[in-house]
Motif scaffolding. Structure first.
Motif, PDB file in Angstrom:
ATOM      1  N   MET A 115      48.075  55.680  38.349  1.00  0.00           N
ATOM      2  CA  MET A 115      47.330  54.875  39.291  1.00  0.00           C
ATOM      3  C   MET A 115      45.818  54.959  39.014  1.00  0.00           C
ATOM      4  N   LYS A 116      45.351  56.146  38.690  1.00  0.00           N
ATOM      5  CA  LYS A 116      43.926  56.317  38.395  1.00  0.00           C
ATOM      6  C   LYS A 116      43.519  55.507  37.168  1.00  0.00           C
ATOM      7  N   LYS A 117      44.419  55.443  36.173  1.00  0.00           N
ATOM      8  CA  LYS A 117      44.114  54.685  34.964  1.00  0.00           C
ATOM      9  C   LYS A 117      43.984  53.196  35.276  1.00  0.00           C
ATOM     10  N   ILE A 118      44.847  52.699  36.135  1.00  0.00           N
ATOM     11  CA  ILE A 118      44.780  51.284  36.509  1.00  0.00           C
ATOM     12  C   ILE A 118      43.471  50.992  37.239  1.00  0.00           C
ATOM     13  N   ALA A 119      43.107  51.867  38.149  1.00  0.00           N
ATOM     14  CA  ALA A 119      41.852  51.689  38.892  1.00  0.00           C
ATOM     15  C   ALA A 119      40.657  51.716  37.939  1.00  0.00           C
ATOM     16  N   LEU A 120      40.694  52.607  36.954  1.00  0.00           N
ATOM     17  CA  LEU A 120      39.606  52.704  35.991  1.00  0.00           C
ATOM     18  C   LEU A 120      39.514  51.439  35.140  1.00  0.00           C
ATOM     19  N   VAL A 121      40.647  50.926  34.707  1.00  0.00           N
ATOM     20  CA  VAL A 121      40.666  49.704  33.904  1.00  0.00           C
ATOM     21  C   VAL A 121      40.117  48.540  34.722  1.00  0.00           C
ATOM     22  N   LEU A 122      40.550  48.423  35.974  1.00  0.00           N
ATOM     23  CA  LEU A 122      40.050  47.346  36.834  1.00  0.00           C
ATOM     24  C   LEU A 122      38.547  47.463  37.058  1.00  0.00           C
ATOM     25  N   LEU A 123      38.072  48.668  37.239  1.00  0.00           N
ATOM     26  CA  LEU A 123      36.639  48.885  37.416  1.00  0.00           C
ATOM     27  C   LEU A 123      35.871  48.472  36.167  1.00  0.00           C
ATOM     28  N   CYS A 124      36.380  48.802  35.005  1.00  0.00           N
ATOM     29  CA  CYS A 124      35.729  48.418  33.749  1.00  0.00           C
ATOM     30  C   CYS A 124      35.706  46.904  33.588  1.00  0.00           C
ATOM     31  N   LEU A 125      36.815  46.251  33.881  1.00  0.00           N
ATOM     32  CA  LEU A 125      36.869  44.794  33.776  1.00  0.00           C
ATOM     33  C   LEU A 125      35.913  44.145  34.761  1.00  0.00           C
ATOM     34  N   TYR A 126      35.820  44.674  35.952  1.00  0.00           N
ATOM     35  CA  TYR A 126      34.912  44.138  36.960  1.00  0.00           C
ATOM     36  C   TYR A 126      33.460  44.265  36.508  1.00  0.00           C
ATOM     37  N   SER A 127      33.127  45.335  35.827  1.00  0.00           N
ATOM     38  CA  SER A 127      31.748  45.551  35.393  1.00  0.00           C
ATOM     39  C   SER A 127      31.322  44.550  34.317  1.00  0.00           C
ATOM     40  N   PHE A 128      32.296  43.928  33.620  1.00  0.00           N
ATOM     41  CA  PHE A 128      31.966  42.928  32.611  1.00  0.00           C
ATOM     42  C   PHE A 128      31.743  41.545  33.199  1.00  0.00           C
ATOM     43  N   SER A 129      32.075  41.351  34.455  1.00  0.00           N
ATOM     44  CA  SER A 129      31.880  40.048  35.077  1.00  0.00           C
ATOM     45  C   SER A 129      30.406  39.857  35.407  1.00  0.00           C
ATOM     46  N   TYR A 130      30.015  38.604  35.564  1.00  0.00           N
ATOM     47  CA  TYR A 130      28.623  38.309  35.835  1.00  0.00           C
ATOM     48  C   TYR A 130      28.304  38.547  37.300  1.00  0.00           C
ATOM     49  N   ALA A 131      27.120  39.044  37.544  1.00  0.00           N
ATOM     50  CA  ALA A 131      26.721  39.428  38.894  1.00  0.00           C
ATOM     51  C   ALA A 131      26.275  38.241  39.726  1.00  0.00           C
ATOM     52  N   VAL A 132      25.812  37.202  39.109  1.00  0.00           N
ATOM     53  CA  VAL A 132      25.290  36.067  39.863  1.00  0.00           C
ATOM     54  C   VAL A 132      26.141  34.831  39.646  1.00  0.00           C
ATOM     55  N   GLU A 133      26.170  33.998  40.662  1.00  0.00           N
ATOM     56  CA  GLU A 133      26.876  32.732  40.554  1.00  0.00           C
ATOM     57  C   GLU A 133      25.955  31.739  39.854  1.00  0.00           C
ATOM     58  N   TYR A 134      26.513  30.973  38.966  1.00  0.00           N
ATOM     59  CA  TYR A 134      25.720  30.026  38.189  1.00  0.00           C
ATOM     60  C   TYR A 134      25.199  28.907  39.075  1.00  0.00           C
ATOM     61  N   ASP A 135      23.899  28.696  39.014  1.00  0.00           N
ATOM     62  CA  ASP A 135      23.237  27.611  39.731  1.00  0.00           C
ATOM     63  C   ASP A 135      22.591  26.721  38.684  1.00  0.00           C
ATOM     64  N   PRO A 136      23.211  25.579  38.354  1.00  0.00           N
ATOM     65  CA  PRO A 136      22.706  24.759  37.258  1.00  0.00           C
ATOM     66  C   PRO A 136      21.275  24.256  37.447  1.00  0.00           C
ATOM     67  N   ILE A 137      20.886  23.988  38.671  1.00  0.00           N
ATOM     68  CA  ILE A 137      19.515  23.493  38.916  1.00  0.00           C
ATOM     69  C   ILE A 137      18.501  24.609  38.690  1.00  0.00           C
ATOM     70  N   GLU A 138      18.761  25.775  39.269  1.00  0.00           N
ATOM     71  CA  GLU A 138      17.853  26.906  39.064  1.00  0.00           C
ATOM     72  C   GLU A 138      17.800  27.287  37.590  1.00  0.00           C
ATOM     73  N   ALA A 139      18.955  27.306  36.946  1.00  0.00           N
ATOM     74  CA  ALA A 139      19.017  27.685  35.536  1.00  0.00           C
ATOM     75  C   ALA A 139      18.211  26.728  34.662  1.00  0.00           C
ATOM     76  N   GLU A 140      18.329  25.444  34.932  1.00  0.00           N
ATOM     77  CA  GLU A 140      17.567  24.476  34.140  1.00  0.00           C
ATOM     78  C   GLU A 140      16.068  24.632  34.372  1.00  0.00           C
ATOM     79  N   MET A 141      15.676  24.868  35.613  1.00  0.00           N
ATOM     80  CA  MET A 141      14.249  25.071  35.917  1.00  0.00           C
ATOM     81  C   MET A 141      13.716  26.311  35.190  1.00  0.00           C
ATOM     82  N   LEU A 142      14.481  27.399  35.227  1.00  0.00           N
ATOM     83  CA  LEU A 142      14.056  28.630  34.552  1.00  0.00           C
ATOM     84  C   LEU A 142      13.987  28.440  33.038  1.00  0.00           C
ATOM     85  N   SER A 143      14.892  27.641  32.504  1.00  0.00           N
ATOM     86  CA  SER A 143      14.953  27.454  31.049  1.00  0.00           C
ATOM     87  C   SER A 143      13.758  26.681  30.507  1.00  0.00           C
ATOM     88  N   LEU A 144      13.055  25.969  31.364  1.00  0.00           N
ATOM     89  CA  LEU A 144      11.914  25.176  30.902  1.00  0.00           C
ATOM     90  C   LEU A 144      10.832  26.039  30.258  1.00  0.00           C
TER      91      LEU A 144
END
Length: 98
Positions: free
Chosen positions: A1-30
């Motif tokens: 069970m601990k191994k499964i929790a550790l694997v899930l935690l590792c996979l979660y850490s690879f996900s992106y922290a912010v939700e993509y906002d195309p308008i903000e992203a385009e403004m920042l990219s300028l």
């Protein structure tokens, strides 16, 4: 069970922290267009960043910000952005067609 929790935690850490906002992203990219060209499609000696892998580009931006990568003006440029803003920029350029 601990191994499964550790694997899930590792996979979660690879996900992106912010939700993509195309308008903000385009403004920042300028701020990138003066060196990397419109939509990251450089026609000069600077890297072509359109269509780059978002995780790879985000890591490069963080490496410049944290001083792990040096040698260009990028070190100074990225310090003006939060990590979340850099992530939005990476999302934006990863969605631009090469």
């Amino acid at each position: 069970m601990k191994k499964i929790a550790l694997v899930l935690l590792c996979l979660y850490s690879f996900s992106y922290a912010v939700e993509y906002d195309p308008i903000e992203a385009e403004m920042l990219s300028l701020s990138c267009t003066s060196c990397h060209g419109t939509e990251g499609k450089s026609e000069s000696f600077t890297p072509y960043i359109a269509g780059m892998d978002k995780a790879g580009l985000y890591q490069i931006l963080l490496d410049y910000k944290n001083g792990k990568k040096t040698g260009t003006m990028m070190q100074k440029h990225v310090k003006g952005f939060t990590d979340e803003e850099l992530e939005q920029i990476a999302y934006y350029f990863s969605n631009v067609e090469k």
